[in-house]
Design an enzyme around this catalytic site. Structure first.
Site, PDB file in Angstrom:
ATOM      1  N   LYS A   1       5.720 -86.744   2.432  1.00  0.00           N
ATOM      2  CA  LYS A   1       5.865 -86.989   3.871  1.00  0.00           C
ATOM      3  C   LYS A   1       6.132 -88.487   4.020  1.00  0.00           C
ATOM      4  CE  LYS A   1       5.647 -85.505   8.179  1.00  0.00           C
ATOM      5  NZ  LYS A   1       6.583 -84.505   8.757  1.00  0.00           N
TER       6      LYS A   1
ATOM      7  N   ASP B   1      -1.110 -71.922  -1.030  1.00  0.00           N
ATOM      8  CA  ASP B   1      -1.566 -70.715  -0.323  1.00  0.00           C
ATOM      9  C   ASP B   1      -0.353 -69.996   0.273  1.00  0.00           C
ATOM     10  OD1 ASP B   1      -4.289 -71.055  -0.876  1.00  0.00           O
ATOM     11  OD2 ASP B   1      -4.881 -70.510   1.161  1.00  0.00           O
TER      12      ASP B   1
ATOM     13  N   ASP C   1      -2.447 -78.078  -2.146  1.00  0.00           N
ATOM     14  CA  ASP C   1      -3.406 -77.051  -1.745  1.00  0.00           C
ATOM     15  C   ASP C   1      -2.778 -76.139  -0.698  1.00  0.00           C
ATOM     16  OD1 ASP C   1      -5.929 -75.740  -1.400  1.00  0.00           O
ATOM     17  OD2 ASP C   1      -6.134 -76.855   0.476  1.00  0.00           O
TER      18      ASP C   1
ATOM     19  N   TYR D   1      -8.666 -85.709  -1.592  1.00  0.00           N
ATOM     20  CA  TYR D   1      -9.801 -85.016  -2.205  1.00  0.00           C
ATOM     21  C   TYR D   1     -10.854 -85.946  -2.801  1.00  0.00           C
ATOM     22  CZ  TYR D   1      -8.013 -80.297  -1.619  1.00  0.00           C
ATOM     23  OH  TYR D   1      -7.613 -79.097  -1.073  1.00  0.00           O
TER      24      TYR D   1
ATOM     25  N   ASP E   1       6.585 -80.369   5.558  1.00  0.00           N
ATOM     26  CA  ASP E   1       6.840 -79.355   6.595  1.00  0.00           C
ATOM     27  C   ASP E   1       8.130 -78.595   6.290  1.00  0.00           C
ATOM     28  OD1 ASP E   1       8.104 -81.791   7.032  1.00  0.00           O
ATOM     29  OD2 ASP E   1       7.817 -81.816   9.204  1.00  0.00           O
TER      30      ASP E   1
HETATM   31  C1  IPM Z   1      -8.091 -74.294  -4.133  1.00  0.00           C
HETATM   32  C2  IPM Z   1      -9.222 -74.233  -3.170  1.00  0.00           C
HETATM   33  C3  IPM Z   1     -10.041 -75.491  -3.314  1.00  0.00           C
HETATM   34  C4  IPM Z   1      -9.145 -76.677  -3.005  1.00  0.00           C
HETATM   35  C5  IPM Z   1     -11.310 -75.523  -2.446  1.00  0.00           C
HETATM   36  C6  IPM Z   1     -12.181 -74.320  -2.700  1.00  0.00           C
HETATM   37  C7  IPM Z   1     -12.074 -76.801  -2.613  1.00  0.00           C
HETATM   38  O1  IPM Z   1      -8.757 -74.072  -1.871  1.00  0.00           O
HETATM   39  O2  IPM Z   1      -8.343 -74.254  -5.348  1.00  0.00           O
HETATM   40  O3  IPM Z   1      -6.938 -74.378  -3.697  1.00  0.00           O
HETATM   41  O4  IPM Z   1      -8.999 -77.060  -1.851  1.00  0.00           O
HETATM   42  O5  IPM Z   1      -8.582 -77.208  -3.951  1.00  0.00           O
HETATM   43 MN    MN Z   2      -6.618 -73.922  -1.731  1.00  0.00          MN
END
Ligand code: IPM
Ligand code: MN
Length: 360
Positions: free
Chosen positions: A195, A256, A252, A143, A228
């Site tokens: 990893k 999700d 990140d 990042y 993974d």
């Molecule tokens: C999150 C989002 C952000 C990230 C994006 C919007 C830059 O996906 O907060 O997880 O990748 O950190």
């Molecule tokens: Mn994210």
């Protein structure tokens, strides 16, 4: 019960942001208001219009002096960033990442907890099995935006993207994760997600730092999983996890996945923490432009983010009341957590949480 009087007041910067951000933030603020009344603390809210709309009008994303201004607050509550008319990356980098990096919020704390009454896509798994926390490094890794193009646009083009991992950055994250695992006091197990079989520099540093730090925490059981495999175990055996610590990019991605197994973006919240500075709390989902202004978006993620903020401010009682109220609502009221399918509108869900909180 008579509200406790503490005369404590917190200065909160509220950045509703884009899309459905303002709608969910309104509900989070409503719930915070109820929690503060019940627990005898005050909130001094300052609203900021940082976001895509302002950018389109003024060309400003987040100025250095605006960022500096945020340092005067006790915490920041953020709605969502991302505007359909703004090129991807501008708001993300210029607002969200600028805050995370500029305020040195080096931990992104993302609980993955399935509340009762919430549907998970995982067969035969329930709240007992899905309850862990991801500690994501938040100021380094891929990042940092370091890299370059060589021969841009040509057939022999090369794009380099650097993952920067400093010993200081890795160590403070891992140390936070150990301390957090101890404080959380559940299974007292910390899993490093990396990893190491491929990332021979970056994750060698993570691995060594993890081993070294583990020596100071003999009460914490340690484990390691490649990223993974972590994805696989999160689906197959989520109960194996208590706390996972990982780098920015992997964090990140796996959060999700985590959000999906805990019921979706409608409920997933996170905290961008600077334990020595100003922290920011946000629903982890995006600005959902297509649902904007329709009173259909689920505000629970923003409400949970507000709960995390209360806990961070030291208002543990308010935080646990908010969580209990959210659980009451997911368990007894909502048909689904998906936008437009809750059986209630955004504002009504906020009201239900307030009602559940007030009656405690
Ligand atoms: C999150 C989002 C952000 C990230 C994006 C919007 C830059 O996906 O907060 O997880 O990748 O950190
Ligand atoms: Mn994210």
């Amino acid at each position: 019960m008579i509200a406790e009087v503490k005369n404590q007041s917190y200065k909160i910067a509220v950045v509703p942001g884009d899309g459905t951000g303002p709608e969910v933030i309104a509900e989070a603020v409503k719930v915070l208001g109820a929690a503060s009344g019940k627990n005898g603390f005050k909130l001094d809210l300052a609203y900021f219009d940082y976001g895509g709309e302002r950018y389109l009008k003024t060309g400003k994303v987040l100025e250095d002096k605006e960022l500096a201004g945020l340092k005067k607050f006790d915490a920041i509550l953020l709605g969502a960033v991302g505007h359909p008319d703004v090129k991807p990356g501008i708001m993300e980098r210029g607002l969200l990442l600028k805050m995370r990096f500029g305020l040195d919020q080096y931990i992104n704390l993302r609980p993955v907890k399935l509340y009762p009454g919430v549907e998970t896509p995982l067969k035969d798994k329930g709240p007992e099995q899905i309850d862990f926390v991801v500690v994501r490094e938040n100021t380094e890794g891929l990042y940092v935006g370091e890299g370059k193009f060589i021969n841009k646009g040509k057939k022999n083009e090369i794009a380099l993207q650097v993952s920067r991992n400093t010993r200081k950055g890795v160590e403070r994250c891992i140390r936070f994760a150990f301390e957090f695992t101890r404080r959380r006091n559940k299974r007292k197990k910390l899993t490093l997600c990396g990893k190491t079989n491929v990332l021979n520099y970056a994750h060698d540093l993570w691995w060594r730092t993890f081993q070294e730090t583990a020596g100071e925490y003999s009460d914490i059981q340690t484990d390691y999983a490649h990223v993974d495999a972590t994805c696989m175990w999160m689906i197959k055996n989520p109960e194996w996890f208590d706390v996972i610590v990982t780098d920015n990019m992997f964090g990140d991605i796996i959060t999700d996945l985590g959000a999906m197994i805990q019921g979706g973006m409608g409920i997933a919240a996170g905290g961008n923490l600077n334990p020595e500075g100003v922290s920011m709390f946000e629903p982890i989902g995006g600005s959902a432009p297509k649902y904007t202004g329709k009173n259909v978006i689920n505000p629970l993620a923003a409400i949970c983010a507000a709960g995390m903020m209360a806990e961070h401010l030291g208002e543990e009682k308010a935080a646990s009341q908010i969580e209990t109220a959210v659980i009451d609502v997911t368990k007894n009221k909502l048909k689904s957590l998906a936008a437009g399918k809750m059986g209630y509108g955004t504002r009504e869900v906020g009201d239900l949480v307030v009602e559940a909180l007030t009656k405690q």
